[in-house]
Design an enzyme around this catalytic site. Structure first.
Site, PDB file in Angstrom:
ATOM      1  N   GLU A  94     -21.682 -20.573 -40.434  1.00  9.88           N
ATOM      2  CA  GLU A  94     -22.806 -21.174 -39.454  1.00  9.88           C
ATOM      3  C   GLU A  94     -22.694 -22.653 -40.222  1.00  9.88           C
ATOM      4  OE1 GLU A  94     -23.164 -18.126 -40.035  1.00  9.88           O
ATOM      5  OE2 GLU A  94     -24.003 -17.323 -38.229  1.00  9.88           O
ATOM      6  N   HIS A 149     -33.817  -9.729 -39.941  1.00 14.81           N
ATOM      7  CA  HIS A 149     -33.373 -10.277 -38.558  1.00 14.81           C
ATOM      8  C   HIS A 149     -34.432 -10.469 -37.428  1.00 14.81           C
ATOM      9  CE1 HIS A 149     -29.646  -8.706 -40.432  1.00 14.81           C
ATOM     10  NE2 HIS A 149     -29.003  -9.056 -39.294  1.00 14.81           N
TER      11      HIS A 149
END
Lengths: 394, 367
Positions: free
Chosen positions: B90, B159
């Site tokens: 990322e 998450h």
């Protein structure tokens, strides 16, 4: 003209002292003399996973004198910035580049303004190399309207988009993926241009650098990663920060070249080589072996982690400006007095720019709220006391 | 408008008759249905078609057709130069996206979920959001960061976080969060066309939900304004602000409250930054009561900002303290019963509205 041709043809054998008689007739034509000559780099290039470019660099008197002038200008500018900082006219961070001028100057000689450069916070000279003016530099450092970022950026945030200089970044290592993004865009736009993403030995261990390098190699991006290895990441010597300080090899599957970063001609040759290669084969790393005379920033004396002998030793043996001076003198391209005159001119230019920058006003209060967005849609923004100070963002 | 409520009821009724996800074309009299997934996909497709500078990159966006199938068909249509599968890096690919935006391209960077955006947050904030300001306008960054945000179902603490408040606190960013398909289409198109960096917070659980869409919404030029909230349901007794999935919860709460004679006004924020303070304040000046609803952690959240704004601008109009409904102040647990307690439920919103209307019993003692 005939005399100058004779002079330059015999200058192919390097370091040969010319009879003084030629110097007199050469003087008038030197500033525009583009007669080719060849100079050898100080040391050979060392490569990793690629061929080595030739040590013989094509140049000409005009280029060498331009190198001298430009580096002298940069040197003077950084020293003047030191004084301004001590006089408290420059605040916050100020990271000076003196000693490293050959990298900025050699790189520009190999590329065009359509190629992109991005660097970290030691960006004053890189900005000037891209065509930025001294006024813009000093005004920005002092936070004035005439600054390249209108006083809103400061020392670490110089930009010149019209000559593809993308800053000026404060977060160590961030500029490397950004630079790979520029290269991506150049390839996407089919421009046949390249990006030079500069970083220091301190940033060379950043994970994001390897992430971006991996993607650049996978996608064949025309990205050239240039490690300006001045051997110290702030106060930490390279051997204390990197298990493998051979930064030109750290790309693993990505080729690399080790270059004497104090030799502007070696820098030029390496950048030329890298540009040609990157357009065909994707990313390449250049490690510029260089040195900064100042500490990491104006808050760092630079002498607690290195000896004064080391610093003066480099100044004696490897100074980039002295190198060009010796080259110019030994090839009789100018006299010692002419070079000193150039240095005087450059000093005056710097002093004039500082005087002009001091005249530039600080930004208007309304500038607090400008450029938050390109398109603000009339959104509101607030000052410290939102009942007192509000603005509509255009 | 009641018309909207009827349209919603009609849409929901149709959902029961027809398979979810089918787009009606043959029933000319009925509203067309579109899932949020289709809405996002069509918006991406149309904007990529209209502007060759727009490209998409992220993990699995290409050959896998998108981790949640949002980018289905785009690789085939636009090719690997414009739909790029990235490695799981990322920080690297977000930086590359921002650099491409510096040069003038218009990247759409997908995070598989916004939890992973934390790996790249320096680029979102320091490289993207602040650049136009620091450069006094030289470096504009026309980039969109998009992906699912907030809780899904049973995915656990790492998450499930909602990042709306974090990103919306940063000047220089625009933060949008759609609820239905109209929002998804209109706001994503606006985001891609916008010259500034936009954080676009979707919701995984909404992707499969179907909503009616008008012909206007289906038109390729359709676009919603950034910075404007929508009154999803008009009311006069209490204002309820919400965004993303919580809008659905707020609308259900409003139906329940109606039976108890409380007429709730539901405001779909759509834009977290810029926040539509004038719509929110106008609503509170009308109803005199406010409930803020969000999925996220409560402290320093969107509800806190809305409450502060209303106290600053409309203090005299408040007849009751502002009530905040938010996710529980704990990392998201896995067990289904605990998870249910960690995310706002419809009954939480109903209870808070009644409290604001002084209709409920005194609050339970603190645990």
């Amino acid at each position: 003209m005939a005399l100058s041709r004779i002079a330059s043809s015999s200058s192919r054998s390097f370091n040969l002292l010319k009879p003084l008689s030629f110097a007199i007739s050469l003087r008038r034509s030197i500033s525009n003399d583009t007669t080719p000559m060849t100079v050898e780099t100080s040391v050979p290039f060392i490569s990793h996973q690629c061929e080595v470019p030739s040590r013989s660099v094509e140049t000409n008197p005009k280029e060498l004198l331009t190198f001298f002038r430009d580096m002298a200008l940069m040197r003077r500018m950084e020293i003047a910035a030191d004084s301004l900082y001590k006089a408290k006219l420059i605040r916050g961070f100020c990271h000076l580049y003196d000693g490293q001028e050959a990298v900025a100057v050699g790189m520009e000689a190999a590329i065009t303004k359509k190629d992109c450069i991005i660097t970290a916070y030691r960006d004053h000279c890189t900005f000037v190399g891209r065509g930025g003016s001294l006024l813009e530099v000093f005004a920005e450092l002092m936070g004035r309207q005439a600054g390249c970022s209108r006083g809103k950026g400061g020392s670490m945030h110089f930009y010149k988009k019209d000559s593809n200089f993308y800053g000026g970044h404060g977060i160590v290592g961030a500029q490397v993926p950004l630079g790979c993004g520029l290269a991506f865009a150049q390839k996407y736009s089919k421009e046949e241009t390249v990006t030079f993403a500069l970083y220091g030995d301190g940033a060379a261990n950043q994970g994001q650098l390897f992430e971006a390098l991996n993607i650049s190699a996978l996608w064949d991006l025309p990205a050239i990663l240039v490690c300006e290895n001045n051997h110290y990441g702030m106060g930490t010597a390279e051997w204390r920060a990197a298990k493998n300080p051979a930064y030109y090899k750290r790309g693993d599957y990505v080729p690399g070249l080790k270059v004497d970063g104090m030799d502007a001609l070696a820098v030029k040759q390496a950048c030329k080589f890298a540009k040609e290669r990157a357009l065909k084969n994707g990313p390449i790393i250049l490690e510029m072996d260089t040195y900064r005379y100042h500490g990491h920033s104006m808050s760092d004396p630079g002498s607690t982690y290195r000896t004064r002998d080391e610093i003066s030793g480099v100044r004696q043996e490897r100074d980039p400006i002295e190198r060009i001076r010796k080259l110019v003198l030994s090839h009789d391209l100018a006299t010692d007095k002419e070079l000193k005159d150039i240095e005087k001119e450059v000093r005056k230019e710097v002093d004039d720019a500082i005087a002009q920058a001091k005249e530039s006003p600080m930004p208007e209060p309304s500038e607090l709220f400008t450029n938050v967005y390109v398109k603000g849609f009339g959104a509101e923004s607030f000052g410290a006391d939102r009942k007192e100070v509000r603005a509509t963002l255009p | 408008m009641l018309g909207t409520v009827r349209q919603k009821l009609l849409g929901q009724a149709l959902q029961k008759i027809l398979p979810v996800g089918s787009v009606l074309r043959s029933y000319s009299s009925a509203a067309k249905q579109m899932t949020v997934r289709e809405a996002l996909n069509s918006a991406l497709d149309e904007e990529m078609s209209a502007d060759p500078k727009v490209f998409l990159m992220g993990e699995e966006v290409g050959e896998y057709q998108g981790a949640y199938k949002i980018s289905k068909g785009l690789l085939e249509k636009y090719g690997p130069e414009r739909v790029l599968d990235t490695p799981i890096t990322e920080a690297g690919f977000t930086g590359i996206g921002v650099g491409a935006a510096y040069y003038g391209l218009k990247p759409v960077v997908e995070f598989m979920t916004f939890n992973f955006s934390m790996q790249a947050i320096d680029h979102i904030i320091n490289s993207a959001a602040k650049s136009n300001y620091m450069s006094a306008g030289q470096m504009s960054v026309p980039i969109v960061f998009r992906g699912p945000n907030g809780a899904a179902a049973g995915v656990g603490a790492q998450h499930s976080q909602c990042y709306a408040a974090w990103y919306a606190s940063c000047p220089g960013l625009k933060v949008l969060s759609p609820y239905n398909s109209e929002d998804a289409r209109g706001l994503l198109k606006a985001a891609i066309r916008d010259p500034d960096p936009v954080v676009f917070l979707e919701n995984e659980l909404l992707y499969g939900e179907s909503f009616p869409v008008s012909d206007e919404v289906l038109d390729s030029s359709f676009c919603l304004p950034i910075g404007k909230a929508k009154i999803e349901r008009e009311g006069k007794d209490v204002s309820i602000t919400a965004f993303s999935k919580m809008v659905g919860h707020a609308l259900k709460a409003a139906e329940i409250l109606e039976k108890d004679g409380i007429d709730a006004e539901v405001i779909n924020l759509r834009s977290i930054r810029p926040l539509d303070r004038s719509t929110i304040n106008a609503s509170v000046r009308k109803t005199n009561r406010l409930i803020t609803v969000e999925e996220a952690f409560p402290q320093h959240g969107v509800g806190a900002e809305i409450c502060a704004s209303v106290v600053e601008e409309s203090f005299a109009y408040l007849d009751a303290p502002v009530q905040r409904i938010a996710g529980a102040d704990v990392p998201m647990p896995y067990a289904a019963n605990l998870e249910r307690m960690a995310v706002p439920q419809v009954e939480d919103i109903v209870r808070a509205a009644k409290r604001a209307c002084y209709r409920s019993v005194p609050m339970a003692a603190a645990a």
